[in-house]
Design a protein around this motif. Structure first.
Motif, PDB file in Angstrom:
ATOM      1  N   ASP A  66       0.821  -1.209   0.000  1.00 35.17           N
ATOM      2  CA  ASP A  66       0.000   0.000   0.000  1.00 35.17           C
ATOM      3  C   ASP A  66       0.859   1.266   0.000  1.00 35.17           C
ATOM      4  OD1 ASP A  66      -2.213  -1.629   0.095  1.00 35.17           O
ATOM      5  OD2 ASP A  66      -2.547  -1.379   2.247  1.00 35.17           O
TER       6      ASP A  66
ATOM      7  N   THR B  33      -0.672  -9.799 -14.903  1.00 36.18           N
ATOM      8  CA  THR B  33      -0.968  -8.925 -13.773  1.00 36.18           C
ATOM      9  C   THR B  33      -2.112  -7.976 -14.127  1.00 36.18           C
ATOM     10  OG1 THR B  33       1.326  -8.985 -13.031  1.00 36.18           O
ATOM     11  CG2 THR B  33      -0.037  -7.180 -12.213  1.00 36.18           C
ATOM     12  N   ASP B  34      -3.093  -7.925 -13.267  1.00 36.95           N
ATOM     13  CA  ASP B  34      -4.225  -7.016 -13.446  1.00 36.95           C
ATOM     14  C   ASP B  34      -3.893  -5.692 -12.781  1.00 36.95           C
ATOM     15  OD1 ASP B  34      -6.586  -5.634 -13.541  1.00 36.95           O
ATOM     16  OD2 ASP B  34      -7.841  -7.246 -12.751  1.00 36.95           O
ATOM     17  N   ALA B  35      -3.617  -4.668 -13.571  1.00 31.35           N
ATOM     18  CA  ALA B  35      -3.199  -3.379 -13.027  1.00 31.35           C
ATOM     19  C   ALA B  35      -4.276  -2.741 -12.159  1.00 31.35           C
ATOM     20  CB  ALA B  35      -2.823  -2.426 -14.163  1.00 31.35           C
ATOM     21  N   GLU B  36      -5.537  -3.130 -12.381  1.00 29.05           N
ATOM     22  CA  GLU B  36      -6.621  -2.542 -11.597  1.00 29.05           C
ATOM     23  C   GLU B  36      -6.892  -3.312 -10.307  1.00 29.05           C
ATOM     24  OE1 GLU B  36      -8.054   0.360 -12.244  1.00 29.05           O
ATOM     25  OE2 GLU B  36      -6.583   0.472 -13.871  1.00 29.05           O
ATOM     26  N   ALA B  37      -6.259  -4.448 -10.146  1.00 23.27           N
ATOM     27  CA  ALA B  37      -6.481  -5.257  -8.942  1.00 23.27           C
ATOM     28  C   ALA B  37      -5.158  -5.548  -8.244  1.00 23.27           C
ATOM     29  CB  ALA B  37      -7.179  -6.560  -9.312  1.00 23.27           C
ATOM     30  N   SER B  38      -4.241  -4.614  -8.347  1.00 24.46           N
ATOM     31  CA  SER B  38      -2.927  -4.773  -7.749  1.00 24.46           C
ATOM     32  C   SER B  38      -2.461  -3.429  -7.206  1.00 24.46           C
ATOM     33  CB  SER B  38      -1.934  -5.281  -8.802  1.00 24.46           C
ATOM     34  OG  SER B  38      -1.581  -4.223  -9.681  1.00 24.46           O
TER      35      SER B  38
ATOM     36  N   LEU C 210      -0.587  -1.480  -8.403  1.00 26.65           N
ATOM     37  CA  LEU C 210      -0.363  -0.527  -9.497  1.00 26.65           C
ATOM     38  C   LEU C 210      -1.524   0.451  -9.669  1.00 26.65           C
ATOM     39  CD1 LEU C 210       1.163  -2.840 -12.243  1.00 26.65           C
ATOM     40  CD2 LEU C 210       2.329  -1.573 -10.426  1.00 26.65           C
ATOM     41  N   LYS C 211      -2.704   0.086  -9.200  1.00 22.67           N
ATOM     42  CA  LYS C 211      -3.854   0.975  -9.385  1.00 22.67           C
ATOM     43  C   LYS C 211      -3.650   2.314  -8.687  1.00 22.67           C
ATOM     44  CE  LYS C 211      -6.600  -0.877  -5.517  1.00 22.67           C
ATOM     45  NZ  LYS C 211      -5.590  -1.848  -5.027  1.00 22.67           N
ATOM     46  N   GLU C 212      -2.792   2.337  -7.674  1.00 24.87           N
ATOM     47  CA  GLU C 212      -2.538   3.573  -6.927  1.00 24.87           C
ATOM     48  C   GLU C 212      -1.661   4.547  -7.704  1.00 24.87           C
ATOM     49  OE1 GLU C 212      -4.135   4.078  -4.178  1.00 24.87           O
ATOM     50  OE2 GLU C 212      -4.949   2.046  -4.065  1.00 24.87           O
TER      51      GLU C 212
ATOM     52  N   GLY D  45      -2.087   5.671 -10.752  1.00 28.80           N
ATOM     53  CA  GLY D  45      -2.783   6.301 -11.867  1.00 28.80           C
ATOM     54  C   GLY D  45      -2.667   7.808 -11.933  1.00 28.80           C
TER      55      GLY D  45
END
Length: 383
Positions: free
Chosen positions: A19, A40-45, A47-49, A51
């Motif tokens: 986090d 890797t799902d960028a929206e469920a990892s 990485l989404k932070e 953006g």
């Protein structure tokens, strides 16, 4: 007592540690080049932070680092001039990121610096900062100073190597490993165990790496079989994430040995997962080392260290080296890791694999110099 020790600029370990990714990235700037796995799902990892960054580019890495793959990643990263590189994935992803980071700060081509198959020139000690978030528990790449890269032309893995390749930040979040399959858990976990055993029995071990390696072996004995049998077991996943980190800290400062010396050429010849090759040969390497030292170097202190390995793995304070070898064999069998033949090595490749292993850089950390016949016998017995 005299030794040196190098590691990441900062290590953050624990549930939810990922986090902190955005705040860590922001310390270096707002332009991030992200290297991650194909699935890797960028929206469920974590990485989404990222953006809201001014510039964000995600590069999908495919398999273990290769000469062409690293070159392509370097070209893509160079075009965006990142302030920081983020690696989210297994050891292959992190090694790719480390390679990109240092090559962006060194003029010339990858082959100018690659060991063995390249020109082996020394890298300037500078890199774009790398933040590493491992999603498997195996290589410890988040705290190591090298990256093995496959050269299809030579059918061999060779390393880029520099102290500057150690990531600036290692974020180890055991929750990121919960989705690992049993096969990946076995392969990566046995690699992590190997990377605690070999530095501990290496002639270059020191008191600090001993602490890490011993703790790693104890936790692997407790957590590896459980994590494989029940991937949702949080305690086992936490143990193995820590084993991987401890193995990386150990190998980066005390070297490896015969299992990794063999794994490099065999992996290049077969394309087999690195951890599976280590697992296939680990017991035989330990057994060969113990026999060779007793026969040719009976005063070698690593003989007693293999007794300690056995005691840590079995939990029996009276255990001896042979008991440790038996525990390793039983664990490899329980985790369903097959021999080298099933990984693609043929009998007619044994000579070439033996010769290449004897010249591998990892072999330099082995507690005794093994003969051609001894290395060949390890490979034959591991088929």
């Amino acid at each position: 007592m005299s030794f040196s020790f190098s590691t990441a600029g900062r290590i953050t370990f624990g549930d939810g540690a990922s986090d902190q990714l955005l705040s860590e990235v922001a310390k270096f700037g707002d332009r991030a080049f992200v290297i991650t796995g194909r699935h890797t799902d960028a929206e469920a990892s974590p990485l989404k932070e990222l953006g809201d960054l001014a510039k964000l580019e995600i590069w999908r890495s495919s398999g273990e680092p290769s000469v062409d793959g690293v070159r392509a990643a370097v070209a893509a990263a160079s075009a965006m001039h990142p302030d920081v590189i983020v690696a989210l994935g297994g050891g292959s992803v992190i090694d790719t990121a480390k390679s990109v980071g240092i090559l962006l700060r060194n003029q010339g081509d990858l082959m100018d610096y690659l060991e063995v198959v390249g020109r082996g020139q020394k890298l300037a000690p500078q890199s774009v900062p790398v933040i590493a978030l491992p999603t498997t528990s195996g290589t410890g790449a988040e705290v190591t100073a090298n990256a093995p890269i496959y050269s299809p032309e030579h059918k061999l893995k060779a390393s880029l190597r520099s102290p500057a390749m150690i990531p600036a930040v290692a974020i180890v979040d055991p929750l990121l490993t919960l989705s690992c399959s049993p096969a990946v858990t076995a392969s990566s976990g046995l690699d992590a165990l190997t990377q605690c055993i070999e530095p501990f029995t290496s002639g270059q071990a020191n008191p600090l790496t001993d602490l890490f390696a011993q703790e790693g072996m104890q936790r692997a004995a407790r957590g590896l079989r459980v994590a494989h049998a029940d991937g949702a077991n949080h305690g086992a996943r936490e143990d193995m994430a820590f084993v991987s980190l401890l193995g990386g800290l150990s190998l980066a400062n005390a070297k490896l040995g015969a299992a990794h010396g063999i794994a490099a050429p065999v992996g290049g010849m077969t394309g087999a997962p690195h951890g599976n090759v280590c697992a296939a040969v680990l017991a035989q390497c330990c057994e060969a080392n113990i026999t060779a030292m007793k026969e040719r170097d009976p005063e070698n202190p690593s003989i007693a260290r293999y007794d300690t390995v056995a005691q840590l793995l079995t939990g029996n304070p009276e255990a001896r080296a042979e008991d440790g070898v038996a525990w390793i064999r039983e664990t490899v069998s329980l985790l369903g890791v097959d021999g080298l033949a099933s990984l693609g090595l043929s009998e007619d490749q044994l000579d070439a694999a033996t010769k290449a292993a004897m010249n591998a850089s990892s072999m330099k950390g082995n507690p005794i110099v093994l003969t051609y016949d001894e290395v060949h016998a390890i490979l034959s017995a591991s088929m």
